[in-house]
Design an enzyme around this catalytic site. Sequence first.
Site, PDB file in Angstrom:
ATOM      1  N   PHE A 130      -4.322   3.270  14.859  1.00  0.00           N
ATOM      2  CA  PHE A 130      -4.628   4.872  13.250  1.00  0.00           C
ATOM      3  C   PHE A 130      -6.006   4.044  12.908  1.00  0.00           C
ATOM      4  CE2 PHE A 130      -1.518   8.069  13.373  1.00  0.00           C
ATOM      5  CZ  PHE A 130      -1.205   7.760  14.307  1.00  0.00           C
ATOM      6  N   ASN A 186       0.822  -1.668  -0.520  1.00  0.00           N
ATOM      7  CA  ASN A 186      -0.502  -0.166   0.266  1.00  0.00           C
ATOM      8  C   ASN A 186       0.846   1.597  -0.039  1.00  0.00           C
ATOM      9  OD1 ASN A 186       0.439   1.301   2.636  1.00  0.00           O
ATOM     10  ND2 ASN A 186      -0.552  -1.328   3.339  1.00  0.00           N
TER      11      ASN A 186
HETATM   12  O1  PMT Z   1       2.997   6.149   7.039  1.00  0.00           O
HETATM   13  P1  PMT Z   1       2.861   7.265   6.141  1.00  0.00           P
HETATM   14  O2  PMT Z   1       2.564   7.362   4.698  1.00  0.00           O
HETATM   15  O3  PMT Z   1       2.584   8.861   6.841  1.00  0.00           O
HETATM   16  O4  PMT Z   1       0.912   7.393   5.723  1.00  0.00           O
HETATM   17  C1  PMT Z   1      -0.147   7.303   7.541  1.00  0.00           C
HETATM   18  C2  PMT Z   1      -0.424   6.517   7.079  1.00  0.00           C
HETATM   19  C3  PMT Z   1      -1.665   6.978   7.169  1.00  0.00           C
HETATM   20  C4  PMT Z   1      -0.617   5.173   6.551  1.00  0.00           C
HETATM   21  C5  PMT Z   1      -1.290   6.697   9.268  1.00  0.00           C
HETATM   22  O5  PMT Z   1      -2.008   7.350   9.429  1.00  0.00           O
HETATM   23  C6  PMT Z   1      -2.369   5.217   9.056  1.00  0.00           C
HETATM   24  O6  PMT Z   1      -3.632   6.146   9.747  1.00  0.00           O
HETATM   25  N1  PMT Z   1      -1.862   4.173   9.738  1.00  0.00           N
HETATM   26  C7  PMT Z   1      -2.724   2.778   9.637  1.00  0.00           C
HETATM   27  C8  PMT Z   1      -3.302   2.749   8.178  1.00  0.00           C
HETATM   28  C9  PMT Z   1      -3.965   1.509   7.967  1.00  0.00           C
HETATM   29  O7  PMT Z   1      -3.997   0.282   8.358  1.00  0.00           O
HETATM   30  O8  PMT Z   1      -5.601   1.091   9.323  1.00  0.00           O
HETATM   31  P2  PMT Z   1      -6.196   0.336   9.934  1.00  0.00           P
HETATM   32  O9  PMT Z   1      -7.680   0.772   8.925  1.00  0.00           O
HETATM   33  O10 PMT Z   1      -6.141  -0.700   8.525  1.00  0.00           O
HETATM   34  O11 PMT Z   1      -5.643  -0.136  10.423  1.00  0.00           O
HETATM   35  C10 PMT Z   1      -6.601  -0.200  11.930  1.00  0.00           C
HETATM   36  C11 PMT Z   1      -5.228  -0.180  12.938  1.00  0.00           C
HETATM   37  O12 PMT Z   1      -5.146  -1.678  12.860  1.00  0.00           O
HETATM   38  C12 PMT Z   1      -3.844   0.071  12.593  1.00  0.00           C
HETATM   39  O13 PMT Z   1      -3.132   0.817  14.105  1.00  0.00           O
HETATM   40  C13 PMT Z   1      -3.377  -0.419  12.382  1.00  0.00           C
HETATM   41  O14 PMT Z   1      -1.597  -0.593  12.073  1.00  0.00           O
HETATM   42  C14 PMT Z   1      -3.670  -1.831  12.950  1.00  0.00           C
HETATM   43  N2  PMT Z   1      -3.197  -3.658  11.799  1.00  0.00           N
HETATM   44  C15 PMT Z   1      -3.846  -3.205  10.425  1.00  0.00           C
HETATM   45  C16 PMT Z   1      -4.411  -4.481  10.030  1.00  0.00           C
HETATM   46  C17 PMT Z   1      -3.944  -5.445  11.157  1.00  0.00           C
HETATM   47  N3  PMT Z   1      -3.791  -6.799  10.284  1.00  0.00           N
HETATM   48  N4  PMT Z   1      -3.208  -5.570  11.979  1.00  0.00           N
HETATM   49  C18 PMT Z   1      -2.847  -4.636  12.828  1.00  0.00           C
HETATM   50  O15 PMT Z   1      -2.343  -3.944  13.883  1.00  0.00           O
END
Ligand code: PMT
Length: 401
Positions: free
Chosen positions: A324, A208
């Site tokens: 996040f 991504n």
């Molecule tokens: O890296 P940059 O270019 O600076 O961009 C920053 C960002 C947009 C990546 C950051 O601000 C951000 O939003 N990160 C979370 C992105 C994400 O994966 O969001 P999600 O909604 O899919 O996941 C929610 C949370 O669960 C996140 O904290 C993620 O780290 C966590 N997660 C997700 C999937 C997974 N399999 N395991 C996790 O722990």
Amino acid sequence: MLKDKHILLGVTGGIAAYKSADLVSRLIKAGAKVDVVMTKAATEFVSPLTFQTMSQSRVHFDMFGLESNMEVEHIALAQRPDVILIAPATANTIGKIANGIADNMLTTVTMASTARIIFAPAMNTNMYLNPITQENIRKLKDLGHLFMNTGEGRLACGDVGAGKMAEPVEIVEYLEGYFTEKDLVGKKIVVTAGPTIEAIDPVRYITNHSSGKMGYAIARNASMRGAEVVLISGPVNLDPPAGVKVVHIESTNDMMDAVKEYFDSCDALIKAAAPSDFRPLNFSDKKIKKRDNDSDTMSVELTRNPDIAGYFGKIKENRIMVGFAAETNDIEEYALFKMKEKNFDFIVANDVTQEGAGFKGDTNIVSIIDKSGIREDLPMMTKNDLSSLILDKVKSMFLYV
Ligand code: PMT
């Protein structure tokens, strides 16, 4: 952190003096006020005009020039700075300052000043390792002055070894750390950053747009504030933050294993990474050939990756966990769902469709929502400034656990 800080930059006679022009430009960009004092030898390497243009103020190098009013000038310069930075610092100037010799504008100013001096040494390896230089360095350290480490590598003289001046970016980071309040000392913080990559075959993968900038800013800032930081990072193009232990991983499964290794001893886990939720079900250990597929379409079957935050949310006990949420619509609804599902103490939600928010850039626009439902909508700000606010919130939560 450097905004309105008054820095007196001493430039001495080494080839690394050319790098100090870039250093001045970075300091000015960070909001610092910079006075430049050059030794005569330094002016042989770089023209004072270069520094004058960069710092937008008069460069000082001549104690006895007609333009300078010697008695007043060195005292005025000595009284202004919050810190004196000497970069590059030659063995000669280090030796003079350590032994109370004040025979030029820079050594006179340092002697007349009560400000702390930060030295970024640059010299030939043997000069650096010479017991006299080392004794001078020890003497100055005992007086409370600070020395940056030198880098190792091929030096301008052709020798290979210690004595290379730290890079301007590292010097600015060091200064920022110097001026930052150490309010997270004793805390262990694990930060995840960047994307994960999920291999399809040896040459192709799914990933991504995460650049890692958000997570790296948090890790850098936490370390500057005195925390012990482990940064678990997917593949990104960023320099490792000074003082931070960086663990490089590729896939979501790797990230899971790395978090497992450091979770037990941490006080907070901040999940800024964008781990892939799925990976190819079957990894082909040979490159998949176009000619083996005669149709115009092709499918890659995916299987679910572990939910790292979900797993640790169940066993977090009194650790602080920050999540996040990168969303394109219904931000609040999804963010609240994720916070509950993964047991985050608070969640930082960004609408990645907005200009200036989310992936890749240096800024973000977020809402911070905590367990009690308090929502704070923040304006666009740099990822660096946002990382300070996130850490302030984590710190305030440490008080209640
Ligand atoms: O890296 P940059 O270019 O600076 O961009 C920053 C960002 C947009 C990546 C950051 O601000 C951000 O939003 N990160 C979370 C992105 C994400 O994966 O969001 P999600 O909604 O899919 O996941 C929610 C949370 O669960 C996140 O904290 C993620 O780290 C966590 N997660 C997700 C999937 C997974 N399999 N395991 C996790 O722990």
